[in-house]
Motif scaffolding. Structure first.
Motif, PDB file in Angstrom:
ATOM      1  N   MET A   1       0.858  -1.204   0.000  1.00 40.71           N
ATOM      2  CA  MET A   1       0.000   0.000   0.000  1.00 40.71           C
ATOM      3  C   MET A   1       0.886   1.244   0.000  1.00 40.71           C
ATOM      4  N   LYS A   2       0.592   2.198  -0.831  1.00 43.90           N
ATOM      5  CA  LYS A   2       1.366   3.437  -0.832  1.00 43.90           C
ATOM      6  C   LYS A   2       1.009   4.260   0.385  1.00 43.90           C
ATOM      7  N   ASN A   3       2.014   4.948   0.952  1.00 39.86           N
ATOM      8  CA  ASN A   3       1.702   5.787   2.098  1.00 39.86           C
ATOM      9  C   ASN A   3       1.176   7.136   1.642  1.00 39.86           C
ATOM     10  N   ALA A   4       0.805   7.985   2.630  1.00 45.06           N
ATOM     11  CA  ALA A   4       0.152   9.253   2.300  1.00 45.06           C
ATOM     12  C   ALA A   4       1.056  10.145   1.461  1.00 45.06           C
ATOM     13  N   SER A   5       2.403  10.091   1.745  1.00 43.68           N
ATOM     14  CA  SER A   5       3.306  10.933   0.973  1.00 43.68           C
ATOM     15  C   SER A   5       3.404  10.448  -0.463  1.00 43.68           C
ATOM     16  N   GLU A   6       3.393   9.125  -0.677  1.00 41.76           N
ATOM     17  CA  GLU A   6       3.507   8.570  -2.010  1.00 41.76           C
ATOM     18  C   GLU A   6       2.259   8.810  -2.835  1.00 41.76           C
ATOM     19  N   GLU A   7       1.117   9.028  -2.146  1.00 45.85           N
ATOM     20  CA  GLU A   7      -0.132   9.231  -2.862  1.00 45.85           C
ATOM     21  C   GLU A   7      -0.191  10.593  -3.532  1.00 45.85           C
ATOM     22  N   PRO A  34       0.673   4.969   8.459  1.00 47.29           N
ATOM     23  CA  PRO A  34       0.163   5.194   9.810  1.00 47.29           C
ATOM     24  C   PRO A  34      -1.316   5.533   9.782  1.00 47.29           C
ATOM     25  N   GLN A  35      -2.025   5.046  10.783  1.00 48.79           N
ATOM     26  CA  GLN A  35      -3.474   5.226  10.817  1.00 48.79           C
ATOM     27  C   GLN A  35      -3.869   6.695  10.841  1.00 48.79           C
ATOM     28  N   ASP A  36      -3.087   7.516  11.571  1.00 48.05           N
ATOM     29  CA  ASP A  36      -3.479   8.922  11.667  1.00 48.05           C
ATOM     30  C   ASP A  36      -3.297   9.642  10.335  1.00 48.05           C
ATOM     31  N   GLU A  37      -2.273   9.233   9.531  1.00 51.04           N
ATOM     32  CA  GLU A  37      -2.103   9.832   8.211  1.00 51.04           C
ATOM     33  C   GLU A  37      -3.259   9.455   7.291  1.00 51.04           C
ATOM     34  N   GLN A  38      -3.636   8.188   7.329  1.00 49.87           N
ATOM     35  CA  GLN A  38      -4.752   7.731   6.500  1.00 49.87           C
ATOM     36  C   GLN A  38      -6.025   8.476   6.883  1.00 49.87           C
ATOM     37  N   GLN A  39      -6.275   8.593   8.206  1.00 53.64           N
ATOM     38  CA  GLN A  39      -7.493   9.259   8.653  1.00 53.64           C
ATOM     39  C   GLN A  39      -7.462  10.744   8.309  1.00 53.64           C
TER      40      GLN A  39
END
Length: 276
Positions: A1-7, A34-39
């Protein structure tokens, strides 16, 4: 899964002097973000829909500088939580080939997750009633509070009457919890004297702070439902952590037949004290 920065699309790899480098701190590809980044990103998606109205994944991706694949994942999660719902996007003029893109709109539940002005609206309405009614204004507010609680009490009455005498406070607490009051029933510090009904949440606390008639009407309803006088010891509206109501046991301290019209509300000097 790509992280928030990669998105993010086109995010610069370089950073200003003294800033923390972004690229070197990214989790390895395939690691869970991290859950907080996704949220946080999910909240941004929902907020964008609130600000701009029903939006397609492409529109959201452009607006938030994310990939469409990332936006779709967040939309799927928000739809599963009941925050957004897909709708067929309206097309004005000639429709092109292919299936029309779906636009995502906030549900009522989704709108409620954002700040609303319901408390302010309710307080303004009650102030208007109090002022426009002249000398009868305060009485009109109290009448409104009683009428509002009377409608709620019908549901509570069924639960209380279905319970045995020793379980009525608990039954009332469960009925209140179903209405969002997070209520519990427990023994008073001196269990021989009675019980305490504790409401750990009050949906109308901000309005009740300005209009104590709401708390008074609620206490009167508890008295009628339980068939005895009750004493309000503390309220969230007055700054206490929990709304606490004391329900005496029949016969305690020479108590006679229940007086369903007698209700005592603690003053500020006694709020929070136990009756023992």
């Amino acid at each position: 899964m790509k992280n928030a920065s990669e998105e993010r699309k086109g995010s610069p790899a370089g950073t200003a002097a003294g800033a923390r480098p972004v690229v070197s701190e990214q989790p390895a590809r395939g690691a869970a973000a991290p859950q907080d980044e996704q949220q946080g990103t999910r909240n941004r998606v929902a907020r964008s829909i609130l600000d701009h109205g029903p939006s397609t994944a492409a529109e959201l991706a452009l607006r938030l500088e994310l990939t469409q694949a990332a936006v779709r994942r967040h939309l799927d999660a928000l739809a599963a939580e009941g925050v957004v719902e897909p709708r067929e996007k309206r097309v004005y003029g000639t429709r092109g080939r292919g299936r029309p893109a779906k636009a995502f709109a906030l549900t009522d539940c989704g709108r409620d997750a954002f700040d609303q002005s319901y408390d302010e609206l309710a307080a303004d309405a009650l102030r208007w009633i109090a002022r426009s009614g002249g000398e009868e204004g305060e009485a009109a507010v109290a009448a409104f509070a009683r009428a509002r609680l009377a409608a709620q009490a019908e549901g509570y009455r069924k639960a209380v009457e279905a319970a045995g005498p020793e379980e009525r406070t608990r039954a009332l607490a469960e009925a209140l919890t179903a209405d969002g009051y997070a209520a519990t029933a427990r023994s008073a510090p001196n269990s021989q004297l009675g019980e305490q009904l504790c409401q750990h949440h009050c949906p109308v606390a901000h309005v009740a702070e300005q209009f104590p008639q709401l708390c008074e009407a609620e206490t009167e309803v508890f008295s009628r439902l339980l068939g005895t006088h009750v004493q309000r010891l503390a309220t969230i509206a007055h700054g206490d952590g929990v709304c606490t109501t004391f329900i005496p046991k029949a016969g305690a301290h020479g108590t006679t037949a229940p007086d369903t019209t007698k209700t005592t509300t603690a003053s500020a000097s006694t709020a929070g004290r136990n009756p023992a």
